[in-house]
Design a protein around this motif. Structure first.
Motif, short mmCIF file in Angstrom:
data_model
loop_
_atom_site.label_atom_id
_atom_site.label_comp_id
_atom_site.label_asym_id
_atom_site.label_seq_id
_atom_site.Cartn_x
_atom_site.Cartn_y
_atom_site.Cartn_z
N ILE A 110 12.91 -18.14 24.41
CA ILE A 110 13.21 -18.46 25.89
C ILE A 110 14.43 -19.26 26.40
O ILE A 110 14.67 -20.42 25.30
N GLU A 111 14.91 -19.04 27.18
CA GLU A 111 16.37 -19.90 27.65
C GLU A 111 16.10 -20.67 28.78
O GLU A 111 15.61 -20.35 29.80
N GLY A 112 16.20 -22.27 28.42
CA GLY A 112 16.24 -23.14 29.41
C GLY A 112 14.90 -23.17 30.18
O GLY A 112 14.86 -22.97 31.25
N MET A 113 13.79 -23.43 29.49
CA MET A 113 12.54 -23.41 30.09
C MET A 113 12.48 -24.53 31.19
O MET A 113 12.77 -25.58 31.11
N GLY A 114 12.08 -23.98 32.41
CA GLY A 114 11.81 -24.99 33.60
C GLY A 114 13.17 -25.31 34.18
O GLY A 114 13.37 -25.72 35.32
N VAL A 115 14.32 -24.81 33.66
CA VAL A 115 15.56 -25.00 34.17
C VAL A 115 16.31 -23.49 34.64
O VAL A 115 16.74 -23.20 35.82
N VAL A 116 16.54 -22.71 33.63
CA VAL A 116 17.00 -21.32 34.00
C VAL A 116 15.75 -20.36 33.86
O VAL A 116 15.76 -19.90 35.18
N SER A 117 14.88 -20.42 33.17
CA SER A 117 13.53 -19.78 33.05
C SER A 117 12.59 -20.35 33.87
O SER A 117 12.23 -21.54 33.35
N THR A 118 12.14 -20.00 34.77
CA THR A 118 11.07 -20.78 35.81
C THR A 118 10.26 -20.13 36.50
O THR A 118 9.78 -18.75 36.11
#
Length: 266
Positions: free
Chosen positions: A5-13
């Motif tokens: 997953i890419e950028g958990m909590g920042v990109v992927s929300t």
């Protein structure tokens, strides 16, 4: 690992994310996110080795904005924007400080039909995009030559790739005509690849565990900073998950190029 997953909590929300694109220097990611006002673009930067400081990215076009795409050289950000049912293609120059210049229409078809999902070949001479065919015909992929001033030539339908389903969000695998793209219908989609956009050579769905019929995986974009890797958006991955549709990173598929694929190439 097969993917991450890419950028958990920042990109992927917890919200739904769409197409994501990375700048040539690897320091910026621009991605689409669906919020209360529909689709909009957001940008995050690398801080301490990870994506941080995500914020809205204004493009200066009324309505929604989606399908961002950095040119390979990092000079341009392409995207689709407009009111509902009126999406059109634009590009904006990327200034030295990272700010966007004014949005420039990439006009085609006289604005009669919606267009989205722009992508440029490595040399910037071929524009790949999707066009709404109307009358229930859905979305199909087209390609048009592009000159140094960003002026489009006549568009050609990629009939070898197009089907009764919707074909959108394509990207080029170099300058030899190989492509990846989304194919789906409504709530389902898969990422497909082909060794030649014009002939459909070796046309097949990507061999990824969550790229299966019945799920939704799409919006493939090559990472400009790491050309051996790509981004997809998916709601079908079992884990890790941040929300509905998240952004994932995986290896670019090995697709055999078809000799003589690009018309007029030398």
């Amino acid at each position: 690992n097969e993917y991450g997953i890419e950028g958990m909590g920042v990109v992927s929300t917890r919200a739904d994310e769409g197409r994501a694109t990375i700048s040539a220097d690897g320091q910026r990611i621009v991605f689409a996110r669906h919020g209360e006002d529909g689709w909009g673009l957001r940008e995050a930067r690398v801080v301490d080795g990870r994506w941080q400081q995500a914020q809205a990215l204004a493009v200066g076009v009324a309505g929604e904005a989606r399908d961002p795409y950095f040119s390979r050289d990092g000079r341009w950000l392409l995207f689709a924007a407009g009111r509902e049912g009126k999406l059109a293609l634009y590009r904006a120059a990327v200034e030295a400080d990272g700010r966007l210049g004014p949005a420039q229409p990439m006009a085609g078809d006289g604005g009669r039909r919606e267009e989205r999902g722009p992508a440029l070949s490595t040399d910037g001479r071929q524009l790949l995009f999707a066009r709404q065919q109307g009358r229930g015909a859905g979305w199909d992929l087209f390609v048009a030559p592009l000159d140094a001033q960003g002026v489009r030539g006549p568009a050609t339908a990629l009939t070898a790739l197009n089907s009764a389903d919707d074909e959108t969000d394509g990207d080029w695998l170099g300058n030899d005509g190989a492509v990846v793209f989304s194919r789906g219908s409504g709530a389902t989609a898969q990422v497909w690849s082909s060794g030649c956009a014009w002939t459909g050579a070796s046309l097949q769905p990507l061999g990824l565990s969550f790229n299966q019929t019945g799920g939704w995986t799409g919006a493939p974009v090559i990472d400009n900073a790491k050309p051996g890797e790509m981004m997809v958006a998916s709601s079908a991955a079992k884990a890790p998950r941040a929300g509905g549709v998240d952004v994932y990173r995986l290896a670019v598929p090995k697709v055999a190029a078809a000799a003589g694929c690009v018309p007029g190439a030398r």
